[in-house]
Design a protein around this motif. Structure first.
Motif, PDB file in Angstrom:
ATOM      1  N   THR A   5       0.861  -1.177   0.000  1.00 30.81           N
ATOM      2  CA  THR A   5       0.000   0.000   0.000  1.00 30.81           C
ATOM      3  C   THR A   5       0.898   1.228   0.000  1.00 30.81           C
ATOM      4  OG1 THR A   5      -1.568  -1.243   1.312  1.00 30.81           O
ATOM      5  CG2 THR A   5      -1.946   1.108   1.132  1.00 30.81           C
ATOM      6  N   ALA A  18     -14.120  -2.088   4.885  1.00 31.45           N
ATOM      7  CA  ALA A  18     -12.753  -2.442   5.279  1.00 31.45           C
ATOM      8  C   ALA A  18     -12.782  -3.336   6.520  1.00 31.45           C
ATOM      9  CB  ALA A  18     -11.936  -1.181   5.545  1.00 31.45           C
ATOM     10  N   THR A  21     -13.613  -7.172   6.306  1.00 28.21           N
ATOM     11  CA  THR A  21     -12.689  -8.112   5.655  1.00 28.21           C
ATOM     12  C   THR A  21     -11.847  -8.906   6.643  1.00 28.21           C
ATOM     13  OG1 THR A  21     -10.890  -6.482   5.480  1.00 28.21           O
ATOM     14  CG2 THR A  21     -12.461  -6.590   3.642  1.00 28.21           C
ATOM     15  N   PHE A  22     -11.952  -8.604   7.929  1.00 36.46           N
ATOM     16  CA  PHE A  22     -11.105  -9.321   8.887  1.00 36.46           C
ATOM     17  C   PHE A  22     -11.771  -9.364  10.260  1.00 36.46           C
ATOM     18  CE2 PHE A  22      -9.440  -5.735  11.394  1.00 36.46           C
ATOM     19  CZ  PHE A  22      -9.753  -4.666  10.566  1.00 36.46           C
ATOM     20  N   SER A  27      -5.119  -5.743  15.383  1.00 39.68           N
ATOM     21  CA  SER A  27      -4.331  -6.099  14.205  1.00 39.68           C
ATOM     22  C   SER A  27      -4.746  -5.201  13.033  1.00 39.68           C
ATOM     23  CB  SER A  27      -4.571  -7.582  13.877  1.00 39.68           C
ATOM     24  OG  SER A  27      -3.750  -7.997  12.811  1.00 39.68           O
ATOM     25  N   ARG A  29      -5.455  -2.905   9.785  1.00 41.51           N
ATOM     26  CA  ARG A  29      -5.322  -2.930   8.323  1.00 41.51           C
ATOM     27  C   ARG A  29      -5.097  -1.505   7.826  1.00 41.51           C
ATOM     28  NH1 ARG A  29      -5.527  -7.779  10.425  1.00 41.51           N
ATOM     29  NH2 ARG A  29      -5.920  -9.392   8.897  1.00 41.51           N
ATOM     30  N   ARG A  40      -5.414   3.618   9.198  1.00 39.21           N
ATOM     31  CA  ARG A  40      -5.581   2.209   9.560  1.00 39.21           C
ATOM     32  C   ARG A  40      -6.939   1.992  10.231  1.00 39.21           C
ATOM     33  NH1 ARG A  40       0.367   1.024  12.438  1.00 39.21           N
ATOM     34  NH2 ARG A  40       1.657   1.862  10.724  1.00 39.21           N
ATOM     35  N   GLY A 133       1.105  -2.692  10.547  1.00 38.13           N
ATOM     36  CA  GLY A 133      -0.127  -2.649   9.769  1.00 38.13           C
ATOM     37  C   GLY A 133      -0.097  -3.641   8.624  1.00 38.13           C
ATOM     38  N   HIS A 134      -1.230  -4.243   8.359  1.00 31.97           N
ATOM     39  CA  HIS A 134      -1.362  -5.217   7.278  1.00 31.97           C
ATOM     40  C   HIS A 134      -2.073  -4.580   6.096  1.00 31.97           C
ATOM     41  CE1 HIS A 134      -0.072  -8.456   9.954  1.00 31.97           C
ATOM     42  NE2 HIS A 134      -0.844  -7.906  10.869  1.00 31.97           N
ATOM     43  N   LEU A 136      -4.769  -4.132   3.347  1.00 35.15           N
ATOM     44  CA  LEU A 136      -6.202  -4.407   3.308  1.00 35.15           C
ATOM     45  C   LEU A 136      -6.502  -5.234   2.061  1.00 35.15           C
ATOM     46  CD1 LEU A 136      -8.988  -3.709   4.586  1.00 35.15           C
ATOM     47  CD2 LEU A 136      -9.062  -1.772   3.002  1.00 35.15           C
TER      48      LEU A 136
END
Lengths: 138, 138
Positions: A5, A18, A21-22, A27, A29, A40, A133-134, A136
């Motif tokens: 990203t 957003a 999705t998880f 944690s 995104r 995030r 951060g992961h 998305l």
């Protein structure tokens, strides 16, 4: 820089999409980017860990639920409650511990590369994801 | 730097409380600070003005209503609709014109000192406030 990203998303993103999705707690995104900052989104419940970001402020907006943030300030320890629709910024250098007894969804704004557990922290419990951060996956 | 808001606010702020302190359209208030960025809140209705920020991305979160943003991109002009609860970032260097036929409340992140009409703009109409943000009077 975090994952793939590397710039602003090209289309608007519903924060609820957003978040859908998880399920992972604590944690974040990375929803989009603003210059060298991440936007995030995270789901939280229970206690995070005491930590400090020495060189950056950290912005919180509560989207659902309520977030408590314990703060170790010069005058002593206090806690603020950030309700749904409220914003709060933890100043750099202030040890803090977010928590949410009943769970919350939050949006954060902080420089890309900022770790969820800061530059110094207490022992990180298994339920806390130490990450910058992961990506998305919408 | 903008007015007397020189650091993060010391307590959480409900964005609805911030928005209730003013009625002016296209005239952002600085709610708090994150490093050298402002968190601004604004009420909007009708058309803003075509403008460009040459050196900074600009973040929008729609709190109420819907915001349309017209964009002049390399491939041509397009418009995105940013619904309530959605975020969008206008990349630096992209001419854009926000508008909202039915009115909206929005939150912005951008570097302190960023002008509402950018570094270059069409003629600014009377209903648009050319400002780097006003102090919030809570």
């Amino acid at each position: 820089m975090s994952d793939d990203t590397t710039g602003p998303a090209t289309d608007p993103i519903l924060l609820s999409d957003a978040l859908s999705t998880f399920d992972a707690l604590w944690s974040p995104r990375i929803v989009t980017r603003v210059n060298d900052y991440d936007v995030r989104a995270a789901k939280v419940r229970g206690e995070h860990v005491w930590h400090v970001h020495e060189d950056t402020d950290e912005f919180f907006l509560v989207l659902e639920g309520a977030l408590e943030i314990a703060l170790r300030e010069e005058g002593g320890e206090r806690a603020v409650t950030v309700e749904r629709g409220a914003v709060f910024v933890v100043p750099r250098g202030i040890w803090h511990r977010p928590s949410s007894a009943d769970g919350a969804s939050i949006m954060l704004f902080e420089p890309s590369g900022t770790s969820t557990v800061g530059d110094a922290h207490d022992e990180v419990p298994a339920h806390v994801d130490a990450t910058t951060g992961h990506a998305l996956a919408l």
